[in-house]
Design an enzyme around this catalytic site. Sequence first.
Site, PDB file in Angstrom:
ATOM      1  N   CYS A 106      -0.895  -4.129  -7.939  1.00 22.92           N
ATOM      2  CA  CYS A 106      -0.924  -2.769  -8.478  1.00 22.92           C
ATOM      3  C   CYS A 106       0.481  -2.196  -8.614  1.00 22.92           C
ATOM      4  O   CYS A 106       0.780  -1.500  -9.583  1.00 22.92           O
ATOM      5  CB  CYS A 106      -1.805  -1.885  -7.605  1.00 22.92           C
ATOM      6  SG  CYS A 106      -3.546  -2.396  -7.654  1.00 22.92           S
ATOM      7  N   CYS A 124      -1.207  -2.442  -3.518  1.00 24.81           N
ATOM      8  CA  CYS A 124      -0.829  -3.824  -3.204  1.00 24.81           C
ATOM      9  C   CYS A 124       0.249  -4.276  -4.191  1.00 24.81           C
ATOM     10  O   CYS A 124       0.639  -3.532  -5.089  1.00 24.81           O
ATOM     11  CB  CYS A 124      -2.059  -4.730  -3.311  1.00 24.81           C
ATOM     12  SG  CYS A 124      -2.662  -4.921  -5.003  1.00 24.81           S
ATOM     13  N   HIS A 137      -8.900  -3.344  -9.239  1.00 33.30           N
ATOM     14  CA  HIS A 137      -8.531  -2.336  -8.245  1.00 33.30           C
ATOM     15  C   HIS A 137      -8.525  -0.970  -8.929  1.00 33.30           C
ATOM     16  O   HIS A 137      -8.289  -0.875 -10.138  1.00 33.30           O
ATOM     17  CB  HIS A 137      -7.143  -2.615  -7.691  1.00 33.30           C
ATOM     18  CG  HIS A 137      -7.061  -3.822  -6.817  1.00 33.30           C
ATOM     19  ND1 HIS A 137      -6.014  -4.032  -5.944  1.00 33.30           N
ATOM     20  CD2 HIS A 137      -7.890  -4.893  -6.665  1.00 33.30           C
ATOM     21  CE1 HIS A 137      -6.199  -5.168  -5.301  1.00 33.30           C
ATOM     22  NE2 HIS A 137      -7.318  -5.714  -5.735  1.00 33.30           N
ATOM     23  N   GLU A 156      -6.371   1.356  -9.013  1.00 37.71           N
ATOM     24  CA  GLU A 156      -5.109   1.673  -9.687  1.00 37.71           C
ATOM     25  C   GLU A 156      -5.030   1.000 -11.057  1.00 37.71           C
ATOM     26  O   GLU A 156      -4.627   1.630 -12.048  1.00 37.71           O
ATOM     27  CB  GLU A 156      -3.915   1.212  -8.837  1.00 37.71           C
ATOM     28  CG  GLU A 156      -3.859   1.841  -7.454  1.00 37.71           C
ATOM     29  CD  GLU A 156      -4.530   1.020  -6.366  1.00 37.71           C
ATOM     30  OE1 GLU A 156      -4.069   1.081  -5.224  1.00 37.71           O
ATOM     31  OE2 GLU A 156      -5.521   0.309  -6.652  1.00 37.71           O
TER      32      GLU A 156
END
Length: 179
Positions: free
Chosen positions: A112, A109, A79, A81
Amino acid sequence: MRWTVPSTSFSGREAAAGGVTPGYQAEFEPAMRAALAEAIRAVSPRAEVPVGAVVLDRAATIIGRAHNMREADADPTAHAEIVAIRQAAREIGGWRLAGCTLVATLEPCTMCAGAIIAARMERLVYGAPDPGAGAAGSLWDVLRDRRLGHRVEVIGGVLAGECGALLRDFFAQRRPERA
């Protein structure tokens, strides 16, 4: 790039409840625009979900920047992040990102959010809320859970319209392909 990042006396709850003034949110717009630029890079040619993130150090200098890389890397943890946090940690030479701010185009999410806590980051600034998977107040509130040893200041809604539009446009273009 360098921005002046203001300090705040707002608690995370007050920020989530709208206690952050529009002027305070506006201080993060240049960094959010950098995250949006990263998100746009994700769309082509790999067709990644357009999420971007930047990490700012205490001096508001970008020390990490990334976009989603799950498709390109065949990595479910890639992801934006996570990739930006990893880059920032390499940049400073350690895993503790105390005093740093993560700026992301989409509410993180749970994975993260866990990484933000593990890195001991000070602040999260996000654009669009994620009612289906958001862990910064929409679905869960991992970042401000009092049971955890570290809590993070959360500022949501910075350039939310632009961040949300990028995602809506991406998914609208992909829907006909699924039929």
